[in-house]
Design a protein around this motif. Structure first.
Motif: not given
Length: 292
Positions: A240-257
């Motif tokens: 769940x923590x890894x999934x949450x971080x991946x979703x956060x990454x898409x919002x915070x840093x879309x280019x890196x995602x």
């Protein structure tokens, strides 16, 4: 002296178990088995227990037996550590070597003068090795011997041996001591194998399920259920923590995602091409490997 020669053999065996050649390691593992089966070692390893139970034994004899028992306990610990370290190298693991290592570890773990500290260390090390990921790419393909027989992959041999050891150790130890090892060392790799983790296969899944059932009978339903529930909750929290971080990454840093997504797609394409090339080479008979 016999003590000096035993120490020399022990040191040579320990060093040979780290030598980067499967034949040397197999021969050394068999030699360790012969050393451990020596009745004199068995007798001296149990000397402290016998001396402590004998009320008429003299203080001098007790001291000698205690010293002998400690020396043999140290030797058995050295051989056990060397044996378990050999399980870490998948490329040099064969079924014959794995079986001999498992036999040696059974002896050193259960008969090393009842040293609970050493047993805990061994079980912890085995638990970490069982969770070591399987290799990827061409290293994960099954190899054929010169006579055309399939050679078990090293990571499969490693986990099979460790799972079997977990079952054997659990059936021999006191249930209360086994329960101490469940949550941190024994159950995590067995849980991953039975819950359809990517680094497993049907053989290991079936074996892990059998070992879990055996452990449940040994420690009791209540202790087993409690430990298993804790292990499951830990892995669920991590996912769940890894999934949450991946979703956060898409919002915070879309280019890196987006970059990570492209890299993942490229890796899949390269893997697909590599597998196709290997399959072609196998059909043509250029490589002694099988993808089955």
């Amino acid at each position: 002296s016999s003590s000096g020669s035993s120490n020399t053999i022990t040191e040579l065996c320990c060093r040979a178990m780290r030598f980067p050649h499967v034949w040397v390691r197999t021969a050394s593992a068999r030699l360790i088995g012969h050393v451990l089966s020596d009745s004199r070692i068995l007798k001296s390893a149990g000397a402290r227990t016998t001396a402590n139970e004998d009320d008429d034994a003299g203080d001098e004899d007790d001291s000698q037996n205690d010293s002998s028992g400690k020396q043999d306990s140290k030797m058995l610990s050295m051989l056990g550590r060397a044996s378990s370290s050999a399980l870490a190298t998948d490329q040099l693991l064969t079924s014959a070597l794995g079986q001999q290592i498992a036999k040696n570890l059974m002896f050193t773990t259960l008969h090393a003068t009842a040293d609970a500290k050493f047993r805990a260390e061994t079980v912890r090390r085995l638990g970490n090795l069982a969770r070591k990921p399987a290799p990827k790419g061409s290293a994960s393909f099954k190899v054929l011997t010169l006579v055309g027989e399939k050679k078990d992959q090293g990571w499969v041999v490693r986990r099979r041996c460790i799972f079997q050891l977990f079952g054997a150790i659990s059936s021999k130890l006191d249930p209360s001591e086994t329960a101490e090892y469940l949550e941190q060392s024994i159950l995590p790799p067995l849980y991953l194998a039975t819950e359809g983790h990517s680094d497993t296969n049907e053989e290991l899944k079936s074996l892990a399920q059998q070992v879990l059932e055996l452990i449940q009978k040994c420690v009791g339903d209540e202790k087993f259920a409690l430990a298993f529930a804790k292990v499951r909750s830990v892995f669920k929290a991590r996912r769940d923590e890894r999934s949450r971080k991946r979703k956060q990454e898409k919002v915070i840093n879309p280019q890196e995602a987006a970059r990570q997504k492209r890299l993942k797609s490229q890796r899949k394409m390269k893997s697909k091409k590599r597998k196709q090339a290997l399959a072609k080479a196998i059909r043509k008979g250029d490589l002694p490997v099988s993808m089955n």
